[in-house]
Design a protein around this motif. Structure first.
Motif, mmCIF file in Angstrom:
data_model
loop_
_atom_site.group_PDB
_atom_site.id
_atom_site.type_symbol
_atom_site.label_atom_id
_atom_site.label_comp_id
_atom_site.label_asym_id
_atom_site.label_seq_id
_atom_site.Cartn_x
_atom_site.Cartn_y
_atom_site.Cartn_z
ATOM 1 N N LEU A 1 13.648 8.491 8.720
ATOM 2 C CA LEU A 1 12.691 8.836 6.840
ATOM 3 C C LEU A 1 13.407 9.416 5.939
ATOM 4 N N ARG B 1 -0.820 -4.283 1.088
ATOM 5 C CA ARG B 1 -1.400 -4.167 0.780
ATOM 6 C C ARG B 1 -2.623 -5.102 2.219
ATOM 7 N N GLY B 2 -3.840 -4.612 2.552
ATOM 8 C CA GLY B 2 -4.525 -5.323 2.799
ATOM 9 C C GLY B 2 -4.724 -6.050 5.248
ATOM 10 N N THR B 3 -3.245 -5.854 5.450
ATOM 11 C CA THR B 3 -2.846 -5.882 7.088
ATOM 12 C C THR B 3 -1.419 -4.384 6.891
ATOM 13 N N TYR B 4 -1.664 -4.665 8.352
ATOM 14 C CA TYR B 4 -0.799 -3.941 9.053
ATOM 15 C C TYR B 4 0.632 -3.987 9.473
ATOM 16 N N GLN C 1 8.163 3.108 2.254
ATOM 17 C CA GLN C 1 9.866 4.153 2.741
ATOM 18 C C GLN C 1 10.414 3.289 2.724
ATOM 19 N N THR D 1 8.013 8.571 1.344
ATOM 20 C CA THR D 1 7.279 7.775 1.824
ATOM 21 C C THR D 1 6.037 7.482 -0.654
ATOM 22 N N GLU E 1 -3.738 1.927 6.700
ATOM 23 C CA GLU E 1 -2.702 0.641 5.753
ATOM 24 C C GLU E 1 -2.030 1.241 4.665
ATOM 25 N N ARG E 2 -3.071 2.539 4.727
ATOM 26 C CA ARG E 2 -2.213 4.055 3.517
ATOM 27 C C ARG E 2 -0.683 3.818 3.565
ATOM 28 N N ARG F 1 4.210 -4.876 18.259
ATOM 29 C CA ARG F 1 3.653 -2.912 17.703
ATOM 30 C C ARG F 1 2.449 -2.998 19.408
ATOM 31 N N SER G 1 0.909 -1.355 -0.223
ATOM 32 C CA SER G 1 0.335 -0.032 0.379
ATOM 33 C C SER G 1 1.513 1.081 0.368
ATOM 34 N N SER G 2 1.679 1.299 0.783
ATOM 35 C CA SER G 2 3.209 2.455 0.407
ATOM 36 C C SER G 2 4.121 1.713 0.777
ATOM 37 N N GLY H 1 3.841 -1.441 3.992
ATOM 38 C CA GLY H 1 2.437 -2.423 4.556
ATOM 39 C C GLY H 1 2.608 -2.838 3.586
ATOM 40 N N VAL I 1 3.787 6.521 -2.898
ATOM 41 C CA VAL I 1 2.296 5.892 -2.592
ATOM 42 C C VAL I 1 1.535 4.873 -3.684
ATOM 43 N N THR I 2 1.780 6.231 -4.798
ATOM 44 C CA THR I 2 0.870 5.533 -5.918
ATOM 45 C C THR I 2 1.970 5.166 -7.043
ATOM 46 N N TYR J 1 11.946 -3.083 17.352
ATOM 47 C CA TYR J 1 12.555 -4.028 16.952
ATOM 48 C C TYR J 1 13.916 -4.297 17.296
ATOM 49 N N HIS K 1 2.557 4.233 7.140
ATOM 50 C CA HIS K 1 3.459 3.632 7.995
ATOM 51 C C HIS K 1 4.442 4.213 8.362
ATOM 52 N N GLU K 2 4.745 5.336 8.108
ATOM 53 C CA GLU K 2 5.817 6.162 8.341
ATOM 54 C C GLU K 2 6.357 6.063 10.152
ATOM 55 N N GLN K 3 7.376 5.585 10.084
ATOM 56 C CA GLN K 3 7.468 5.432 11.686
ATOM 57 C C GLN K 3 9.181 6.291 11.478
ATOM 58 N N TYR L 1 13.993 4.193 3.846
ATOM 59 C CA TYR L 1 14.918 5.001 5.297
ATOM 60 C C TYR L 1 16.960 4.294 4.930
ATOM 61 N N TYR M 1 4.082 -4.724 8.841
ATOM 62 C CA TYR M 1 5.819 -3.442 8.533
ATOM 63 C C TYR M 1 6.478 -4.351 8.139
#
Lengths: 111, 116
Positions: free
Chosen positions: A45, A94-97, A33, A48, B100-101, B48, A30-31, A92, A50-51, B35, B103-105, A35, A99
């Protein structure tokens, strides 16, 4: 199992050279990042995305997200010694949390 | 704005001893992560939290590791007893997002643990 594979694992280049780091997965994210981590510090960071197909520029760094959102790349133009560090992609799924972090690319830029 | 604070920065203990790490996230960040990071590798999630609730502890070795975030702010990660293979950097991170979109940490400096 979701994996983010980075390549190359290690990279040592001269100041002024260009380089590209790749981050690949079989999963859709879904996105994503990116680092950078320096010795003795936590990851910082950078960006990010996304698209699908998105391109972002941060000074000499260019980040791209694949059209299918399964891969990403980081391109550094005219690398400098200050770019030295461990570069990590993370995302992350897609469809889950969930990471996850990539396997990492250790970059050393020689003056 | 203060960043993520971790203490101690370094810890050296003998195997079978207990050890605890503390983390204070960025103010207002509801999500907190612990982590483990081995040298040259990417961080691996241990647990988490969303506020006080541990929403993902599937990778936490529960026979020796425990964590708490009682008031939904700072958190403690404990190992008892420590083993040689626990030597690593323990990172804490926090995030303001719970979608969901994104997750910046934001990471703390980590605690480097050496088990002798």
């Amino acid at each position: 199992t979701q994996l983010l594979e980075q390549s190359p694992q290690f990279l040592s280049i001269q100041e002024g050279e260009n380089l590209t780091v790749y981050c690949n997965s079989s999963s859709v994210f879904s996105s994503l990042q990116w680092y950078r981590q320096e010795p003795g510090e936590g990851p910082v960071l950078l960006v990010t995305v996304v698209t699908g197909g998105e391109v972002k520029k941060l000074k000499r760094l260019t980040f791209q997200f694949g059209d299918a959102r399964k891969d990403s790349s980081l391109h550094i133009t005219a690398a400098q010694p200050g770019d030295t560090g461990l570069y990590l992609c993370a995302g992350g799924a897609r469809g889950t949390y969930k990471y996850i972090f990539g396997t990492g690319t250790r970059l050393k830029v020689l003056a | 704005e203060a960043g993520v604070v971790q203490s101690p920065r370094y810890k050296i203990i003998e195997k079978k001893q207990p050890v605890a790490f503390w983390c204070n996230p960025i103010s207002g960040h509801n999500t907190l992560y612990w982590y483990l990071q081995n040298l040259g590798q990417g961080p691996e999630l241990l647990i988490r939290y969303e506020n006080e609730e541990a929403v993902d502890d599937s990778q936490l070795p529960k026979d020796r590791f425990s964590a708490e975030r009682l008031k939904g702010v700072d958190s403690t990660l404990k190992i008892q007893p420590a083993e040689l293979g626990d030597s690593a950097v323990y990172l804490c991170a926090s995030s303001p997002f719970r979608t969901e979109r994104y997750h910046e940490q934001f990471f703390g400096p980590g605690t480097r643990l050496t088990v002798l």
